[in-house]
Design a protein around this motif. Structure first.
Motif, PDB file in Angstrom:
ATOM      1  N   ALA A   8       0.974  -1.432   0.008  1.00 59.71           N
ATOM      2  CA  ALA A   8       0.037   0.033  -0.086  1.00 59.71           C
ATOM      3  C   ALA A   8       1.067   1.111  -0.006  1.00 59.71           C
ATOM      4  CB  ALA A   8      -0.987  -0.172   1.169  1.00 59.71           C
ATOM      5  N   ARG A   9       1.911   1.240   0.809  1.00 63.38           N
ATOM      6  CA  ARG A   9       2.806   2.476   0.974  1.00 63.38           C
ATOM      7  C   ARG A   9       3.614   2.607  -0.548  1.00 63.38           C
ATOM      8  NH1 ARG A   9       4.082   4.651   5.889  1.00 63.38           N
ATOM      9  NH2 ARG A   9       6.357   4.953   5.271  1.00 63.38           N
ATOM     10  N   ILE A  10       4.167   1.383  -0.888  1.00 68.93           N
ATOM     11  CA  ILE A  10       4.624   1.615  -2.273  1.00 68.93           C
ATOM     12  C   ILE A  10       3.912   2.232  -3.321  1.00 68.93           C
ATOM     13  CG2 ILE A  10       5.911   0.129  -3.839  1.00 68.93           C
ATOM     14  CD1 ILE A  10       6.977  -1.770  -1.795  1.00 68.93           C
ATOM     15  N   LEU A  11       2.574   1.597  -3.295  1.00 67.49           N
ATOM     16  CA  LEU A  11       1.754   1.902  -4.251  1.00 67.49           C
ATOM     17  C   LEU A  11       1.299   3.580  -4.309  1.00 67.49           C
ATOM     18  CD1 LEU A  11      -0.345   1.378  -6.690  1.00 67.49           C
ATOM     19  CD2 LEU A  11      -1.988   0.882  -4.879  1.00 67.49           C
ATOM     20  N   ALA A  12       1.060   3.966  -2.945  1.00 62.09           N
ATOM     21  CA  ALA A  12       1.005   5.395  -2.718  1.00 62.09           C
ATOM     22  C   ALA A  12       2.235   6.165  -3.224  1.00 62.09           C
ATOM     23  CB  ALA A  12       0.651   5.763  -1.221  1.00 62.09           C
ATOM     24  N   LYS A  13       3.301   5.675  -2.778  1.00 67.32           N
ATOM     25  CA  LYS A  13       4.575   6.635  -3.310  1.00 67.32           C
ATOM     26  C   LYS A  13       4.655   6.418  -4.852  1.00 67.32           C
ATOM     27  CE  LYS A  13       8.705   4.754  -2.646  1.00 67.32           C
ATOM     28  NZ  LYS A  13      10.200   4.213  -2.442  1.00 67.32           N
ATOM     29  N   THR A  14       4.610   5.310  -5.391  1.00 66.43           N
ATOM     30  CA  THR A  14       4.752   5.335  -7.068  1.00 66.43           C
ATOM     31  C   THR A  14       3.910   6.277  -7.733  1.00 66.43           C
ATOM     32  OG1 THR A  14       5.509   3.095  -6.569  1.00 66.43           O
ATOM     33  CG2 THR A  14       5.234   3.725  -8.805  1.00 66.43           C
ATOM     34  N   ILE A  15       2.449   6.163  -7.451  1.00 65.80           N
ATOM     35  CA  ILE A  15       1.511   6.814  -8.061  1.00 65.80           C
ATOM     36  C   ILE A  15       1.560   8.385  -8.064  1.00 65.80           C
ATOM     37  CG2 ILE A  15      -0.216   5.338  -8.168  1.00 65.80           C
ATOM     38  CD1 ILE A  15      -1.816   6.466  -6.020  1.00 65.80           C
ATOM     39  N   ASN A  16       2.306   8.925  -6.960  1.00 62.60           N
ATOM     40  CA  ASN A  16       2.675  10.484  -6.805  1.00 62.60           C
ATOM     41  C   ASN A  16       4.011  10.776  -7.705  1.00 62.60           C
ATOM     42  OD1 ASN A  16       0.314  11.812  -6.243  1.00 62.60           O
ATOM     43  ND2 ASN A  16       0.564  10.944  -4.162  1.00 62.60           N
TER      44      ASN A  16
ATOM     45  N   THR B 194       6.971  13.445   5.412  1.00 60.86           N
ATOM     46  CA  THR B 194       6.365  14.773   5.647  1.00 60.86           C
ATOM     47  C   THR B 194       5.237  15.038   4.504  1.00 60.86           C
ATOM     48  OG1 THR B 194       8.433  15.560   4.261  1.00 60.86           O
ATOM     49  CG2 THR B 194       8.419  15.493   6.527  1.00 60.86           C
ATOM     50  N   SER B 195       5.063  13.966   3.726  1.00 55.21           N
ATOM     51  CA  SER B 195       4.032  14.109   2.465  1.00 55.21           C
ATOM     52  C   SER B 195       2.717  14.642   3.141  1.00 55.21           C
ATOM     53  CB  SER B 195       3.877  12.861   1.814  1.00 55.21           C
ATOM     54  OG  SER B 195       3.093  12.948   0.662  1.00 55.21           O
ATOM     55  N   PHE B 196       2.039  15.464   2.486  1.00 54.34           N
ATOM     56  CA  PHE B 196       0.698  15.601   2.707  1.00 54.34           C
ATOM     57  C   PHE B 196      -0.319  15.103   1.816  1.00 54.34           C
ATOM     58  CE2 PHE B 196       2.931  19.621   4.213  1.00 54.34           C
ATOM     59  CZ  PHE B 196       2.628  19.546   5.560  1.00 54.34           C
ATOM     60  N   ASN B 197       0.270  14.211   1.027  1.00 59.39           N
ATOM     61  CA  ASN B 197      -0.877  13.354   0.087  1.00 59.39           C
ATOM     62  C   ASN B 197      -0.868  12.019   0.461  1.00 59.39           C
ATOM     63  OD1 ASN B 197      -1.010  15.751  -1.526  1.00 59.39           O
ATOM     64  ND2 ASN B 197       0.673  15.013  -3.212  1.00 59.39           N
ATOM     65  N   ILE B 198      -0.125  11.770   1.423  1.00 58.88           N
ATOM     66  CA  ILE B 198      -0.495  10.257   1.927  1.00 58.88           C
ATOM     67  C   ILE B 198      -0.918  10.171   3.529  1.00 58.88           C
ATOM     68  CG2 ILE B 198       0.831   8.031   2.492  1.00 58.88           C
ATOM     69  CD1 ILE B 198       2.556   8.978   0.035  1.00 58.88           C
ATOM     70  N   HIS B 199      -2.135   9.660   3.539  1.00 55.96           N
ATOM     71  CA  HIS B 199      -2.587   9.715   5.129  1.00 55.96           C
ATOM     72  C   HIS B 199      -2.990   8.151   5.490  1.00 55.96           C
ATOM     73  CE1 HIS B 199      -3.622  14.113   4.560  1.00 55.96           C
ATOM     74  NE2 HIS B 199      -3.532  13.562   3.311  1.00 55.96           N
ATOM     75  N   GLU B 200      -2.307   7.783   6.817  1.00 53.80           N
ATOM     76  CA  GLU B 200      -2.411   6.555   7.185  1.00 53.80           C
ATOM     77  C   GLU B 200      -3.245   6.523   8.311  1.00 53.80           C
ATOM     78  OE1 GLU B 200       0.709   3.504   7.202  1.00 53.80           O
ATOM     79  OE2 GLU B 200       2.055   4.825   6.191  1.00 53.80           O
ATOM     80  N   LEU B 201      -4.316   5.620   8.439  1.00 55.48           N
ATOM     81  CA  LEU B 201      -5.300   5.575   9.624  1.00 55.48           C
ATOM     82  C   LEU B 201      -5.286   3.936  10.106  1.00 55.48           C
ATOM     83  CD1 LEU B 201      -7.546   7.123  11.170  1.00 55.48           C
ATOM     84  CD2 LEU B 201      -9.019   5.836   9.669  1.00 55.48           C
ATOM     85  N   ASP B 202      -4.986   3.983  11.296  1.00 61.14           N
ATOM     86  CA  ASP B 202      -5.120   2.635  11.991  1.00 61.14           C
ATOM     87  C   ASP B 202      -6.388   2.664  12.552  1.00 61.14           C
ATOM     88  OD1 ASP B 202      -4.693   0.157  13.120  1.00 61.14           O
ATOM     89  OD2 ASP B 202      -3.474   0.804  14.945  1.00 61.14           O
ATOM     90  N   ALA B 203      -7.007   1.638  11.750  1.00 57.97           N
ATOM     91  CA  ALA B 203      -8.556   1.421  12.173  1.00 57.97           C
ATOM     92  C   ALA B 203      -8.940   0.463  13.662  1.00 57.97           C
ATOM     93  CB  ALA B 203      -9.438   0.550  11.112  1.00 57.97           C
ATOM     94  N   ALA B 204      -7.691   0.061  13.935  1.00 64.80           N
ATOM     95  CA  ALA B 204      -7.777  -0.747  14.921  1.00 64.80           C
ATOM     96  C   ALA B 204      -8.118   0.362  16.487  1.00 64.80           C
ATOM     97  CB  ALA B 204      -6.546  -1.572  15.409  1.00 64.80           C
ATOM     98  N   SER B 205      -7.456   1.486  16.321  1.00 61.98           N
ATOM     99  CA  SER B 205      -7.438   2.590  17.430  1.00 61.98           C
ATOM    100  C   SER B 205      -8.282   3.669  17.092  1.00 61.98           C
ATOM    101  CB  SER B 205      -6.274   2.809  17.990  1.00 61.98           C
ATOM    102  OG  SER B 205      -5.384   3.180  16.685  1.00 61.98           O
TER     103      SER B 205
ATOM    104  N   LEU C  38     -10.664  18.323   0.561  1.00 65.73           N
ATOM    105  CA  LEU C  38      -9.478  18.971  -0.042  1.00 65.73           C
ATOM    106  C   LEU C  38      -8.753  18.626  -1.313  1.00 65.73           C
ATOM    107  CD1 LEU C  38      -8.479  20.126   3.421  1.00 65.73           C
ATOM    108  CD2 LEU C  38     -10.071  21.375   2.002  1.00 65.73           C
ATOM    109  N   ALA C  39      -8.560  19.079  -2.474  1.00 70.40           N
ATOM    110  CA  ALA C  39      -7.723  18.561  -3.335  1.00 70.40           C
ATOM    111  C   ALA C  39      -6.179  18.850  -3.033  1.00 70.40           C
ATOM    112  CB  ALA C  39      -7.925  19.428  -4.344  1.00 70.40           C
ATOM    113  N   PRO C  40      -5.236  17.820  -3.492  1.00 66.91           N
ATOM    114  CA  PRO C  40      -3.923  17.816  -3.085  1.00 66.91           C
ATOM    115  C   PRO C  40      -3.230  19.250  -3.477  1.00 66.91           C
ATOM    116  CG  PRO C  40      -4.171  16.366  -5.135  1.00 66.91           C
ATOM    117  CD  PRO C  40      -5.729  16.867  -4.407  1.00 66.91           C
ATOM    118  N   GLN C  41      -2.288  20.074  -2.701  1.00 68.31           N
ATOM    119  CA  GLN C  41      -1.613  21.095  -3.310  1.00 68.31           C
ATOM    120  C   GLN C  41      -0.589  20.751  -3.955  1.00 68.31           C
ATOM    121  OE1 GLN C  41      -2.817  24.158  -1.722  1.00 68.31           O
ATOM    122  NE2 GLN C  41      -4.250  22.842  -1.270  1.00 68.31           N
ATOM    123  N   ALA C  42       0.181  19.762  -3.925  1.00 64.50           N
ATOM    124  CA  ALA C  42       0.942  19.534  -4.821  1.00 64.50           C
ATOM    125  C   ALA C  42       0.923  17.992  -5.092  1.00 64.50           C
ATOM    126  CB  ALA C  42       2.632  19.672  -4.434  1.00 64.50           C
ATOM    127  N   GLY C  43       1.297  17.214  -6.492  1.00 58.42           N
ATOM    128  CA  GLY C  43       1.025  15.894  -6.669  1.00 58.42           C
ATOM    129  C   GLY C  43      -0.234  15.773  -7.239  1.00 58.42           C
TER     130      GLY C  43
END
Length: 382
Positions: free
Chosen positions: A57-65, A89-100, A116-121
């Motif tokens: 998931a993290r690799i996909l998020a990094k690669t598409i941007n 420090t990326s504002f385009n990738i947000h991770e949420l742990d649904a367990a907590s 909110l649309a992305p400012q960059a990317g």
């Protein structure tokens, strides 16, 4: 100042699709989707723990941007987007742990961010880990956004328990099922890391670690780190057996040899030695059952591939299997299975196991008597 120690699971966490172990069917599909720009807006990654769901998931998020992707649809690691991802420090990738963070308020806050649309990317990516932990109200609040997300939003949901997710969520996602990582892939990966870290190792030891991890790479790396620390960067078979507190194959080979010779005294003394090492009776019987199961597998070449063992151990199984009749193995498995089922109810646990061993010791003789009486070998409940 000494360099800070980083556990192998984090230090060698894959950063590109090509370095993900054992999930080629998923990484190839994702790379093709990136190349052809046919990305779904919601993905569901499901499978056992520690096999690479969140990593992919993290690799996909990094690669598409990434603004400077390679021809093979891999991230460049040098553009502003990749650098900000690496530094968290990326504002385009947000991770949420649904367990907590599993309440309706947590999801509403996420939905407000999505607007909110992305400012960059190009994309804003939302990775929701352990998504099955969301409450039913939170799922319902999430449905509309998941069905009609903005063009710049991509959701990647990860779960170990797909059956707990509402069908309405499943129908809105592109589903990817992750496999357990095979022992072969685990051993190769551990070997590479040992060479990079200058850790000496025995192949049989890595095989034991791979078996113990049961297809979970994160567990395998944690076990390897622990044994490397315990044995001063020398991962031997002996230190691995000692550290993982597992019964060595040798005990079972010796035991079956004694049973074949009807050496009751030897069998009892060997079981006493095993007990004194701290192994419980049910664990011993479970291991002995697996030993007989492996012997049965050796009887048919078509299923030999199910014997997930080092080559030298496998040859020992073949040698011992040739000395045993199928009828003996089947009856031995039947005796051990019945004993294991009744183990919890037994008051005297040790005596319960010893009775099973006595039956196994005289099993060959009992089968011979039946054979002499009836003129044919019978499967009988002993």
């Amino acid at each position: 100042m000494a360099e800070q120690y980083i556990v192998s699971a984090l230090k060698y966490r894959p950063q590109h699709f090509n370095t993900v172990v054992g999930q080629a069917h998923i990484t190839t599909t994702l790379k093709n989707a990136i190349k052809t720009e046919q990305l779904a807006h919601s993905f569901l990654f499901c499978g056992p723990r520690g096999v690479g769901k969140t990593t992919c998931a993290r690799i996909l998020a990094k690669t598409i941007n990434c603004t400077n992707r390679t021809e093979d649809a891999e991230a460049c690691d040098t553009c502003n987007s990749c650098v900000s991802f690496k530094e968290n420090t990326s504002f385009n990738i947000h991770e949420l742990d649904a367990a907590s963070n599993n309440s309706v308020d947590d999801i509403r806050e996420l939905i407000n961010q999505v607007r909110l649309a992305p400012q960059a990317g190009k994309y804003k990516v939302y990775i929701i880990d352990e998504v099955h932990m969301l409450s039913s109200n939170a799922f319902n609040a999430f449905l509309k956004t998941l069905e009609e997300p903005p063009s710049y939003a991509i959701f990647i949901l990860a779960t170990t328990e797909k059956h707990k997710i509402l069908p309405t969520i499943l129908s809105r996602c592109q589903i990817f099922d992750f496999n357990r990582i095979t022992s072969k892939d685990t051993i190769e990966h551990l070997s590479e890391i040992c060479e990079k870290e200058h850790i000496s190792f025995e192949k049989e030891a890595l095989h034991l670690i791979a078996q113990k991890s049961e297809g979970c790479m994160r567990d395998a790396l944690s076990i390897m780190d622990k044994i490397a620390s315990f044995s001063n960067d020398q991962i031997t078979y002996a230190s691995t057996v000692e550290h993982l507190n597992i019964l060595d194959y040798d005990y079972y080979f010796k035991l079956v040899d004694m049973l074949m010779m009807q050496d009751m005294a030897g069998v009892m003394l060997l079981f006493d030695e095993i007990t004194n090492k701290g192994f419980e009776g049910d664990m011993f019987m479970s291991g002995l059952m697996e030993h007989f199961r492996n012997l049965m597998i050796c009887k048919d070449e078509r299923v030999v591939r199910l014997l997930d063992l080092p080559e030298n151990t496998r040859s020992r199984y073949f040698m011992q299997a040739n000395q045993l009749h199928n009828t003996y193995i089947i009856n031995a498995l039947s005796i051990l299975n019945a004993s294991e089922i009744n183990f919890k109810q037994a008051r005297n646990k040790r005596l319960h196991v010893e009775l099973a061993l006595i039956k196994l010791n005289y099993l060959q003789q009992a089968i011979q008597v039946l054979s002499d009486e009836d003129g044919s070998l019978l499967k009988k409940k002993f």
